[in-house]
Design a protein around this motif. Structure first.
Motif, PDB file in Angstrom:
ATOM      1  N   ALA A 137       0.859  -1.141   0.025  1.00  0.00           N
ATOM      2  CA  ALA A 137       0.077   0.056   0.078  1.00  0.00           C
ATOM      3  C   ALA A 137       0.981   1.162   0.070  1.00  0.00           C
ATOM      4  N   GLY A 138       1.880   1.366   0.810  1.00  0.00           N
ATOM      5  CA  GLY A 138       2.722   2.374   0.934  1.00  0.00           C
ATOM      6  C   GLY A 138       3.667   2.532  -0.309  1.00  0.00           C
ATOM      7  N   GLY A 139       4.437   1.472  -0.622  1.00  0.00           N
ATOM      8  CA  GLY A 139       5.772   1.562  -1.434  1.00  0.00           C
ATOM      9  C   GLY A 139       4.971   1.749  -3.030  1.00  0.00           C
ATOM     10  N   LEU A 142      12.554  -2.132  -5.855  1.00  0.00           N
ATOM     11  CA  LEU A 142      12.994  -3.367  -5.351  1.00  0.00           C
ATOM     12  C   LEU A 142      12.020  -4.126  -4.396  1.00  0.00           C
ATOM     13  N   GLU A 143      11.586  -5.454  -4.932  1.00  0.00           N
ATOM     14  CA  GLU A 143      10.493  -5.998  -4.194  1.00  0.00           C
ATOM     15  C   GLU A 143      11.063  -7.498  -4.003  1.00  0.00           C
ATOM     16  N   ARG A 144      11.078  -7.932  -2.725  1.00  0.00           N
ATOM     17  CA  ARG A 144      11.632  -9.149  -2.267  1.00  0.00           C
ATOM     18  C   ARG A 144      10.836 -10.203  -2.873  1.00  0.00           C
ATOM     19  N   GLY A 145       9.532 -10.387  -3.153  1.00  0.00           N
ATOM     20  CA  GLY A 145       8.531 -11.258  -3.656  1.00  0.00           C
ATOM     21  C   GLY A 145       8.692 -11.247  -5.385  1.00  0.00           C
ATOM     22  N   TYR A 204       4.625 -12.079   0.529  1.00  0.00           N
ATOM     23  CA  TYR A 204       5.639 -11.255  -0.146  1.00  0.00           C
ATOM     24  C   TYR A 204       5.318 -11.457  -1.641  1.00  0.00           C
ATOM     25  N   TYR A 205       4.908 -10.486  -1.999  1.00  0.00           N
ATOM     26  CA  TYR A 205       4.409 -10.507  -3.551  1.00  0.00           C
ATOM     27  C   TYR A 205       4.528  -9.081  -4.182  1.00  0.00           C
ATOM     28  N   VAL A 206       4.493  -8.940  -5.392  1.00  0.00           N
ATOM     29  CA  VAL A 206       4.266  -7.496  -6.086  1.00  0.00           C
ATOM     30  C   VAL A 206       2.924  -7.170  -5.490  1.00  0.00           C
ATOM     31  N   GLY A 237       2.461  -6.561  -2.394  1.00  0.00           N
ATOM     32  CA  GLY A 237       2.375  -6.890  -0.881  1.00  0.00           C
ATOM     33  C   GLY A 237       1.198  -7.528  -0.189  1.00  0.00           C
ATOM     34  N   ASN A 238       0.643  -7.093   0.775  1.00  0.00           N
ATOM     35  CA  ASN A 238      -0.307  -7.609   1.512  1.00  0.00           C
ATOM     36  C   ASN A 238      -1.533  -7.257   0.870  1.00  0.00           C
ATOM     37  N   THR A 239      -1.687  -6.025  -0.022  1.00  0.00           N
ATOM     38  CA  THR A 239      -2.813  -5.840  -0.589  1.00  0.00           C
ATOM     39  C   THR A 239      -3.158  -6.836  -1.697  1.00  0.00           C
ATOM     40  N   TYR A 244      -5.914  -8.334   0.654  1.00  0.00           N
ATOM     41  CA  TYR A 244      -6.465  -7.731   1.718  1.00  0.00           C
ATOM     42  C   TYR A 244      -8.162  -7.625   1.394  1.00  0.00           C
ATOM     43  N   GLY A 245      -8.796  -7.353   2.226  1.00  0.00           N
ATOM     44  CA  GLY A 245     -10.281  -7.203   1.796  1.00  0.00           C
ATOM     45  C   GLY A 245     -10.637  -5.964   1.149  1.00  0.00           C
ATOM     46  N   ALA A 246      -9.797  -5.075   0.976  1.00  0.00           N
ATOM     47  CA  ALA A 246      -9.877  -3.747   0.331  1.00  0.00           C
ATOM     48  C   ALA A 246     -11.127  -2.829   0.987  1.00  0.00           C
ATOM     49  N   ALA A 247     -11.319  -3.040   2.076  1.00  0.00           N
ATOM     50  CA  ALA A 247     -12.165  -2.020   3.067  1.00  0.00           C
ATOM     51  C   ALA A 247     -11.297  -0.864   3.046  1.00  0.00           C
ATOM     52  N   LEU A 248     -11.629   0.090   2.691  1.00  0.00           N
ATOM     53  CA  LEU A 248     -10.661   1.356   2.663  1.00  0.00           C
ATOM     54  C   LEU A 248     -11.318   2.426   3.153  1.00  0.00           C
ATOM     55  N   TYR A 261      15.861  -9.028  -2.367  1.00  0.00           N
ATOM     56  CA  TYR A 261      15.543  -8.681  -1.098  1.00  0.00           C
ATOM     57  C   TYR A 261      16.607  -8.053  -0.304  1.00  0.00           C
ATOM     58  N   VAL A 262      16.070  -6.751   0.055  1.00  0.00           N
ATOM     59  CA  VAL A 262      16.950  -5.740   0.667  1.00  0.00           C
ATOM     60  C   VAL A 262      17.644  -6.313   1.855  1.00  0.00           C
ATOM     61  N   ARG A 263      18.606  -6.294   2.178  1.00  0.00           N
ATOM     62  CA  ARG A 263      19.425  -6.824   3.381  1.00  0.00           C
ATOM     63  C   ARG A 263      19.822  -5.818   4.322  1.00  0.00           C
ATOM     64  N   VAL A 290       7.349   4.849   4.327  1.00  0.00           N
ATOM     65  CA  VAL A 290       6.005   5.276   3.828  1.00  0.00           C
ATOM     66  C   VAL A 290       5.138   4.008   4.210  1.00  0.00           C
ATOM     67  N   ASP A 291       5.426   3.044   4.811  1.00  0.00           N
ATOM     68  CA  ASP A 291       4.284   1.790   5.049  1.00  0.00           C
ATOM     69  C   ASP A 291       3.709   2.047   6.264  1.00  0.00           C
ATOM     70  N   THR A 292       2.835   1.258   6.897  1.00  0.00           N
ATOM     71  CA  THR A 292       2.296   1.593   7.940  1.00  0.00           C
ATOM     72  C   THR A 292       3.062   1.804   9.361  1.00  0.00           C
ATOM     73  N   SER A 293       4.266   1.669   9.097  1.00  0.00           N
ATOM     74  CA  SER A 293       5.067   1.627  10.388  1.00  0.00           C
ATOM     75  C   SER A 293       5.062   3.154  10.873  1.00  0.00           C
ATOM     76  N   VAL A 309     -10.089   1.729  12.591  1.00  0.00           N
ATOM     77  CA  VAL A 309     -10.403   1.028  11.282  1.00  0.00           C
ATOM     78  C   VAL A 309      -9.167   0.462  10.318  1.00  0.00           C
ATOM     79  N   ASN A 310      -9.507  -0.249   9.417  1.00  0.00           N
ATOM     80  CA  ASN A 310      -8.536  -0.886   8.621  1.00  0.00           C
ATOM     81  C   ASN A 310      -7.411   0.132   8.134  1.00  0.00           C
ATOM     82  N   PRO A 311      -6.037  -0.084   8.121  1.00  0.00           N
ATOM     83  CA  PRO A 311      -5.132   0.917   7.971  1.00  0.00           C
ATOM     84  C   PRO A 311      -4.825   1.244   6.589  1.00  0.00           C
ATOM     85  N   SER A 312      -5.014   0.562   5.521  1.00  0.00           N
ATOM     86  CA  SER A 312      -4.376   0.877   3.993  1.00  0.00           C
ATOM     87  C   SER A 312      -4.908   2.158   3.545  1.00  0.00           C
ATOM     88  N   LEU A 313      -6.094   2.678   3.612  1.00  0.00           N
ATOM     89  CA  LEU A 313      -6.419   3.969   2.865  1.00  0.00           C
ATOM     90  C   LEU A 313      -5.431   4.970   3.664  1.00  0.00           C
TER      91      LEU A 313
HETATM   92  C1  FAD Z   1      -6.126 -10.996   4.709  1.00  0.00           C
HETATM   93  C2  FAD Z   1      -5.712  -9.731   4.880  1.00  0.00           C
HETATM   94  C3  FAD Z   1      -6.914  -8.909   4.733  1.00  0.00           C
HETATM   95  C4  FAD Z   1      -6.575  -7.518   4.985  1.00  0.00           C
HETATM   96  N1  FAD Z   1      -7.780  -6.728   4.775  1.00  0.00           N
HETATM   97  C5  FAD Z   1      -7.648  -5.332   4.648  1.00  0.00           C
HETATM   98  C6  FAD Z   1      -8.531  -4.317   4.505  1.00  0.00           C
HETATM   99  O1  FAD Z   1      -9.698  -5.052   4.032  1.00  0.00           O
HETATM  100  N2  FAD Z   1      -8.514  -2.995   4.492  1.00  0.00           N
HETATM  101  C7  FAD Z   1      -7.123  -2.679   4.837  1.00  0.00           C
HETATM  102  O2  FAD Z   1      -7.115  -1.380   4.957  1.00  0.00           O
HETATM  103  N3  FAD Z   1      -6.193  -3.456   5.282  1.00  0.00           N
HETATM  104  C8  FAD Z   1      -6.489  -4.676   5.151  1.00  0.00           C
HETATM  105  N4  FAD Z   1      -5.294  -5.505   5.388  1.00  0.00           N
HETATM  106  C9  FAD Z   1      -3.945  -4.891   5.739  1.00  0.00           C
HETATM  107  C10 FAD Z   1      -3.345  -4.453   4.447  1.00  0.00           C
HETATM  108  O3  FAD Z   1      -3.069  -5.463   3.757  1.00  0.00           O
HETATM  109  C11 FAD Z   1      -1.816  -3.750   5.183  1.00  0.00           C
HETATM  110  O4  FAD Z   1      -2.125  -2.604   6.107  1.00  0.00           O
HETATM  111  C12 FAD Z   1      -1.158  -3.138   3.999  1.00  0.00           C
HETATM  112  O5  FAD Z   1      -0.886  -4.011   2.815  1.00  0.00           O
HETATM  113  C13 FAD Z   1       0.187  -2.486   4.459  1.00  0.00           C
HETATM  114  O6  FAD Z   1       0.934  -1.831   3.583  1.00  0.00           O
HETATM  115  P1  FAD Z   1       2.238  -1.657   3.701  1.00  0.00           P
HETATM  116  O7  FAD Z   1       3.019  -0.761   2.303  1.00  0.00           O
HETATM  117  O8  FAD Z   1       2.799  -1.266   5.010  1.00  0.00           O
HETATM  118  O9  FAD Z   1       3.136  -3.177   3.820  1.00  0.00           O
HETATM  119  P2  FAD Z   1       2.881  -4.591   2.748  1.00  0.00           P
HETATM  120  O10 FAD Z   1       1.675  -4.482   1.847  1.00  0.00           O
HETATM  121  O11 FAD Z   1       3.216  -5.707   3.678  1.00  0.00           O
HETATM  122  O12 FAD Z   1       4.104  -4.284   1.824  1.00  0.00           O
HETATM  123  C14 FAD Z   1       5.418  -4.500   1.977  1.00  0.00           C
HETATM  124  C15 FAD Z   1       6.144  -4.891   0.863  1.00  0.00           C
HETATM  125  O13 FAD Z   1       7.492  -5.070   1.194  1.00  0.00           O
HETATM  126  C16 FAD Z   1       7.971  -6.244   0.727  1.00  0.00           C
HETATM  127  N5  FAD Z   1       9.222  -6.513   1.314  1.00  0.00           N
HETATM  128  C17 FAD Z   1       9.324  -6.919   2.729  1.00  0.00           C
HETATM  129  N6  FAD Z   1      10.698  -7.027   3.066  1.00  0.00           N
HETATM  130  C18 FAD Z   1      11.356  -6.423   1.920  1.00  0.00           C
HETATM  131  C19 FAD Z   1      12.914  -6.192   1.783  1.00  0.00           C
HETATM  132  N7  FAD Z   1      13.779  -6.630   2.962  1.00  0.00           N
HETATM  133  N8  FAD Z   1      13.353  -6.116   0.512  1.00  0.00           N
HETATM  134  C20 FAD Z   1      12.287  -5.829  -0.563  1.00  0.00           C
HETATM  135  N9  FAD Z   1      11.014  -5.807  -0.255  1.00  0.00           N
HETATM  136  C21 FAD Z   1      10.642  -6.268   0.897  1.00  0.00           C
HETATM  137  C22 FAD Z   1       6.833  -7.113   0.749  1.00  0.00           C
HETATM  138  O14 FAD Z   1       7.127  -8.314  -0.230  1.00  0.00           O
HETATM  139  C23 FAD Z   1       5.885  -6.489   0.410  1.00  0.00           C
HETATM  140  O15 FAD Z   1       5.474  -6.406  -0.935  1.00  0.00           O
HETATM  141  C24 FAD Z   1      -5.417  -7.195   5.257  1.00  0.00           C
HETATM  142  C25 FAD Z   1      -4.340  -7.845   5.389  1.00  0.00           C
HETATM  143  C26 FAD Z   1      -4.593  -9.226   5.226  1.00  0.00           C
HETATM  144  C27 FAD Z   1      -3.272 -10.125   5.015  1.00  0.00           C
END
Ligand code: FAD
Ligand code: SF4
Length: 526
Positions: A16-18, A35-38, A79-81, A83-85, A88-92, A238-240, A493-496, A504-508
């Motif tokens: 969501a962030g990157g 750069l994406e590990r997945g 870990y995929y292009v 990420g967790n989106t 996710y359930g796309a509740a934004l 994979y960025v180490r 810029v991720d949820t950290s 509420v769900n964090p992605s938006l």
């Molecule tokens: C089943 C499920 C349902 C969900 N439903 C919702 C929902 O309905 N609404 C909502 O708002 N949120 C939902 N979420 C949460 C949402 O997916 C996350 O909050 C969101 O994806 C976080 O975005 P992010 O950018 O912080 O991290 P991520 O989406 O986790 O992205 C991180 C990326 O970094 C990559 N990465 C990690 N380490 C490295 C490295 N060392 N080097 C290179 N690449 C790396 C990962 O492969 C990944 O692509 C859900 C999550 C899950 C698992």
């Protein structure tokens, strides 16, 4: 060669962030490396198979982290292009304006953000447009002011959920249409038109979308960004470690393990870390050097601390009438988000989950023995299931913490009882209403397969808070623009960056903030 070039910006991680930040910067013409590990998630029938996705965990990262007892657990990460989106359930949802201020909870204080709702509001509006959010303003009594309507009309309720909405209203409550990011064009009855990308099926929550109908970061941001000549992506990268110059003020090398077993070093004027809250903290901690002995950006010692993940409950009620709903995630309720008549503290929100099927319910059966309508076969139970998700806020505690050991293992220490009184009240309120909602009163069962049962430590889907932003460099790692206080060219810029997580769900919020920080970086690059 990708590795030999000097890039303007390197973005690490495509969630969501990157993913969103890379999309924002693509049109600037600056040289951007992702750069994406997945890898790309394979498109195959198993994407929509309950047993593969939920029971076998086919797509989950094949790794284990360690809890405070030293016991291993499998985290809920992918870990995929995208990420967790991808899952996710796309509740934004937007955070509520109150979430940006200091809020008193039963167990303590949810701290204020260094920016307020009005700063993020225009970016929320843009984020909703970008991620194709369908919703209806004016229904949710807790929503903040918005500069425009939702870009797409709300997803219509199917009949059983419309009935639930009507029954909740009869109780004096305010159910509303859940804001959701799908590429659905509805006909007059809410079903997909012949040219709609989303087919409005029952696989939206926790499954990747086979037909690219869900607004995930790959489909919405990464793929379009890569159509620009100035944007390139390396997968299985994979960025180490991040290395700095002698002064410690600039990241000079992004040391990356590639899929072929080799190691590459990339460099850029600006480096953006967006690996997800746990992995971003791990990367910064692992990058400790003489100038940054506690890890990069960590003179405050907050990196890895203040981990949050929401207090969640995935529950199944059993409807007296069948529930043949396909797309169940259309309703939510926030009446007790900030408190209730009998409780001065926030309880949290309730929303629908994706519809469970008999395969998922069969997977749960051993735990439910004797509690779930004993004479109901799985298929019948699944046909009567109404799936709900309760979400309460957990508080950022300094000891809830991510660390990495000398063998590169990830450790997560978590107080699982942190601020759960409100969530328990929310469950109690729902339980007390079941009879008025056409549900069997005795049955409100925990879904362990979905988001794990209750809140065990493996429920890392909503991880946040480990590299918090703030105005005070003594108590935060990032400044209000999400640049590291200690370095000149490092952003996160991720949820950290969340100093508190709301309920509420964090992605938006991560998406809107990535757009905001993207503008800051674009301006800086001129
Ligand atoms: C089943 C499920 C349902 C969900 N439903 C919702 C929902 O309905 N609404 C909502 O708002 N949120 C939902 N979420 C949460 C949402 O997916 C996350 O909050 C969101 O994806 C976080 O975005 P992010 O950018 O912080 O991290 P991520 O989406 O986790 O992205 C991180 C990326 O970094 C990559 N990465 C990690 N380490 C490295 C490295 N060392 N080097 C290179 N690449 C790396 C990962 O492969 C990944 O692509 C859900 C999550 C899950 C698992
Ligand atoms: S409901 Fe739409 S977005 Fe969700 S999985 Fe089905 S087709 Fe994809």
């Amino acid at each position: 060669m990708v590795g030999e070039r000097e890039w303007d910006v390197i973005v690490i991680g495509t969630g969501a962030g990157g993913g969103t930040l890379a999309h924002r910067l693509a049109a600037t013409g600056k040289q951007i490396l992702i750069l994406e590990r997945g890898d790309y998630l394979p498109r195959e029938r198993d994407n929509w198979d309950s047993t593969a996705v939920f029971v076998s965990g086919k797509y989950r990262a094949p790794e284990f982290w360690y809890d405070k007892h030293g016991d291993q657990f499998p985290p809920e990460v992918n870990y995929y292009v995208g990420g967790n989106t991808k899952f996710y359930g796309a509740a934004l949802f937007r955070l509520r304006p109150e979430d940006f201020g200091e809020l008193r909870h039963h167990d303590g204080i949810s701290p204020a953000w260094p920016i307020q709702y009005d700063v993020l509001e225009p970016y929320y509006t843009e984020a909703e447009r970008l991620y194709l959010v369908h919703g209806q303003r004016g229904e949710d009594p807790t929503e903040g002011p918005a500069s425009g309507p939702y870009p797409y009309p709300p997803l219509q309720h199917e009949p059983r959920i419309q009935q639930l909405s009507d029954d909740l209203e009869k109780q004096g409550l305010h159910p509303f249409h859940l804001p959701i990011g799908v590429n659905l064009t509805q006909d007059a009855s809410g079903w997909p038109t012949h040219d709609s990308v989303c087919i409005r099926c029952n696989r939206v929550d926790g499954f990747p979308c086979l037909v690219k109908g869900k607004s995930d970061a790959q489909v919405i941001c990464v793929d379009p960004a890569l159509t620009y000549d100035n944007v390139q992506m390396v997968t299985n990268a994979y960025v180490r470690r991040l290395e700095t110059d002698a002064s410690g003020r600039s990241v000079t090398k992004v040391v990356t393990a590639l899929g072929d077993g080799s190691t590459a070093e990339f460099s850029a004027d600006i480096v953006v870390v967006s690996c997800g809250a746990v992995n971003s903290a791990v990367l910064l901690l692992r990058s400790a050097n003489d100038s940054h002995p506690r890890g990069l950006a960590n003179s405050s010692d907050v990196v890895g601390r203040y981990y949050m993940r929401h207090n969640n409950l995935a529950l199944m009620a059993v409807s007296k009438e069948p529930n043949p709903t396909q797309f169940q995630k259309t309703l939510a309720m926030n009446d007790w988000y900030l408190g209730s008549d009998d409780w001065d503290y926030p309880l949290g929100g309730i929303q629908m989950l994706g519809k469970s099927d008999d395969e998922q319910i069969r997977g749960e059966a051993p735990r439910w023995a004797g509690r779930a309508a004993p004479n109901m076969p799985f298929e019948v139970l699944a046909h009567h299931a109404v799936d709900l998700w309760l979400c309460g806020e957990d508080l950022p505690l300094s000891d809830n913490r991510v660390t990495v050991d000398a063998d590169d293992n990830i450790h997560l220490v978590l107080d699982e009882k942190n601020n759960i009184a409100g969530l328990n009240r929310l469950r109690h309120k729902l339980q007390g209403m079941l009879g008025h909602l056409g549900m069997h009163e005795g049955h409100l069962l925990d879904h362990s397969i979905y988001l794990h049962k209750g809140m065990p430590i493996g429920a890392t889907a909503h991880q946040a808070g480990t590299v918090r932003f703030g105005s005070d460099r003594a108590t935060s790692a990032l400044d209000p623009n999400c640049k590291a206080h200690d370095l000149d060219n490092l952003y996160v810029v991720d949820t950290s960056f969340f100093p508190s997580i709301g309920a509420v769900n964090p992605s938006l919020t991560a998406i809107a903030n990535a757009l905001r920080v993207g503008d800051v970086i674009a301006e800086r690059l001129g």
